[in-house]
Design an enzyme around this catalytic site. Structure first.
Site, PDB file in Angstrom:
ATOM      1  N   GLU A   1       0.831  -1.211   0.000  1.00 33.12           N
ATOM      2  CA  GLU A   1       0.000   0.000   0.000  1.00 33.12           C
ATOM      3  C   GLU A   1       0.865   1.260   0.000  1.00 33.12           C
ATOM      4  OE1 GLU A   1      -2.623   0.447   3.380  1.00 33.12           O
ATOM      5  OE2 GLU A   1      -3.570   2.233   2.560  1.00 33.12           O
TER       6      GLU A   1
ATOM      7  N   LYS B   1      -2.383  -2.079  -3.205  1.00 31.62           N
ATOM      8  CA  LYS B   1      -3.453  -1.248  -2.626  1.00 31.62           C
ATOM      9  C   LYS B   1      -3.091   0.218  -2.845  1.00 31.62           C
ATOM     10  CE  LYS B   1      -5.844  -0.329   1.766  1.00 31.62           C
ATOM     11  NZ  LYS B   1      -6.438  -0.941   2.959  1.00 31.62           N
TER      12      LYS B   1
HETATM   13  P1  13P Z   1      -9.047   4.131   4.133  1.00 31.41           P
HETATM   14  O1  13P Z   1      -9.935   3.315   3.218  1.00 31.41           O
HETATM   15  O2  13P Z   1      -9.772   4.790   5.242  1.00 31.41           O
HETATM   16  O3  13P Z   1      -8.123   5.011   3.375  1.00 31.41           O
HETATM   17  O4  13P Z   1      -8.108   3.086   4.867  1.00 31.41           O
HETATM   18  C1  13P Z   1      -7.497   2.092   4.152  1.00 31.41           C
HETATM   19  C2  13P Z   1      -6.340   1.610   4.907  1.00 31.41           C
HETATM   20  O5  13P Z   1      -6.196   0.448   5.152  1.00 31.41           O
HETATM   21  C3  13P Z   1      -5.358   2.601   5.369  1.00 31.41           C
HETATM   22  O6  13P Z   1      -4.153   1.961   5.565  1.00 31.41           O
END
Ligand code: 13P
Length: 338
Positions: free
Chosen positions: A178, A220
Site C-alpha cells: 500500500e 493497494k
Molecule cells: P481508508 O480506506 O480509510 O483510506 O483506509 C485504508 C487503509 O487500510 C489505510 O491503511
C-alpha cells in the site's frame, strides 16, 4: 507455503464481487475516530467495535477478508470466541497490519518513512501461527507543490515495502503493498497522476529487485484524484480514466489484484468511482476495494458506542459493503443509496 498456494490466496482476496474490510487502525487512529463521534477511547470499546464489524450478518457476501491490528487479532468476542475464529466461521480470510507506522523522514520536513522491518520475520511467523493469511504495510506519500514528494521519500518507502513484501512471501503470507499518495492538499488531479505513477514505478522497481513474486501480492493504491482542497474536483469518469491510465502504465499484468484504499473519500463517492472503474472493461488485473473509512464511518456514527445501536450500525456497514460489492460488477447507482 508454496507460491501456488500464496497466489491462490491472493486471488481469493479479490474474488469476483468481493473486497476487503480494513479494520486495522492503530490504537491512536481508532481512538481519534472514536473521539470525533464521542465514543470512549478504551480497549473495551475498541474490542466491542471490532466485534460489531466482524459479526455483521452476511458480511462474507461482499467481503473476502478483514485486515486486523495487533491488538485486535489477539481479542475475542464477549462470549470468548477468538476473533480469528469468528472471521473464519464467517468465511473471511484474516489479514494483519504489520508496519509500525509512518515516522518523520530525517532531513525531509513534511515527509515520512514507514517503519517496522526490525524483527519482522519473527512477528510474521507469530501471526501465521495465529491464523493470518495475508499482511498489510502502508507507505505514506505527501504531495505539496512541485517539491513534495522528494526522491528520497519515494526510494525509502519503496525499499521498505519491498523488504516487507519478500519477508511476507517467505513466511507464507500474501503481502498487501500500500503506497498511499495522500489526498490532502490543493494539487490538481494531473499532479496526483504524475506522483502516483512515479511512486508505483519506484515500488515495482524495488519489488523486482528484492525478488517479490508478483503473482502472489495485492497492490493497494489510491485512486487518481485532485487534492481535497483543490478548487477543481474532477468527474467520476475523469477519475476512472486517469486511474486506469496510471495503473496500466506501471502495474505489471502479473499482479492478480488491485484493491483501492478510500483515503478519506465519502462512502458514496468511493462506491461511485469504483463502479466507474468497472464500467471500463479489459483491465488485466482484478479491481477491488480495501476500504476502512468508506465502509466503517457511517456505521461508526450510527453506533456511537451504544449497544442499543449495534444492529442499526451493522446494517449501515452492510449497506456500504453491498454498494461496493455492486460497484465491483458495475451495478452500483445512486438509487442504491435510497
Ligand atoms: P481508508 O480506506 O480509510 O483510506 O483506509 C485504508 C487503509 O487500510 C489505510 O491503511
Amino acid at each position: 507455503m508454496s507460491l501456488q498456494a500464496l497466489s491462490e490466496t491472493a486471488q481469493a482476496m479479490v474474488a469476483r464481487g468481493k473486497g476487503l474490510l480494513a479494520m486495522d487502525e492503530s490504537n491512536g487512529t481508532c481512538n481519534r475516530r472514536f473521539a470525533s463521534v464521542g465514543i470512549a477511547q478504551t480497549v473495551e470499546m475498541r474490542r466491542a467495535w471490532r466485534e460489531l464489524l466482524l459479526t455483521a450478518p452476511e458480511l462474507g457476501d461482499c467481503v473476502s477478508g478483514v485486515i486486523l491490528y495487533d491488538e485486535t487479532i489477539r481479542q475475542a468476542k464477549a462470549d470468548g470466541t477468538p476473533f480469528v475464529q469468528v472471521a473464519r466461521d464467517a468465511g473471511l480470510l484474516v489479514g494483519i497490519k504489520v508496519d509500525t507506522g509512518a515516522k518523520a523522514l530525517a532531513a525531509h520536513p513534511g515527509e515520512t518513512v514507514t517503519e517496522g522491518l526490525d524483527g519482522l520475520r519473527e512477528r510474521l511467523q507469530a501471526y501465521v501461527a495465529m491464523g493470518a493469511r495475508f499482511a498489510k504495510w502502508r507507505g505514506v506519500i505527501a504531495v505539496e507543490g512541485d517539491h513534495l514528494p522528494s526522491a528520497a521519500c519515494l526510494a525509502a518507502n519503496a525499499h521498505a515495502l519491498a523488504r516487507y513484501a519478500v519477508l511476507c512471501q517467505e513466511s507464507g503470507l500474501v503481502p498487501i503493498i500500500e503506497p498511499e499518495v495522500l489526498m490532502d492538499g490543493t494539487h490538481a488531479q494531473a499532479r496526483c497522476q504524475v506522483v502516483t505513477e512515479a511512486v508505483l514505478r519506484a515500488v515495482f522497481d524495488q519489488l523486482v529487485l528484492q525478488g517479490v513474486v508478483l503473482e502472489a501480492m495485492i497492490l493497494k493504491p489510491n485512486m487518481v484524484i485532485a487534492g481535497l482542497s483543490c478548487a477543481v474536483q474532477n468527474t467520476v469518469d475523469d477519475v476512472a480514466d486517469a486511474t486506469l491510465q496510471c495503473l496500466r502504465r506501471v502495474v505489471p499484468a502479473a499482479v492478480p489484484g488491485i484493491a483501492f484504499l478510500s483515503g478519506g473519500q465519502s462512502g458514496e463517492r468511493a462506491s461511485d468511482r469504483l463502479n466507474a472503474l468497472h464500467l471500463r472493461p479489459g483491465a488485466p488485473w482484478r479491481l477491488s476495494f480495501s476500504f476502512a473509512r468508506a465502509l466503517q464511518q457511517p456505521a461508526l456514527e450510527v453506533w456511537a458506542g451504544q449497544e442499543a445501536n449495534k444492529l442499526a450500525a451493522q446494517r449501515a456497514l452492510m449497506h456500504r459493503a453491498r454498494c461496493n460489492g455492486a460497484a465491483l460488477k458495475g451495478e452500483y447507482s445512486a438509487a442504491m443509496e435510497g
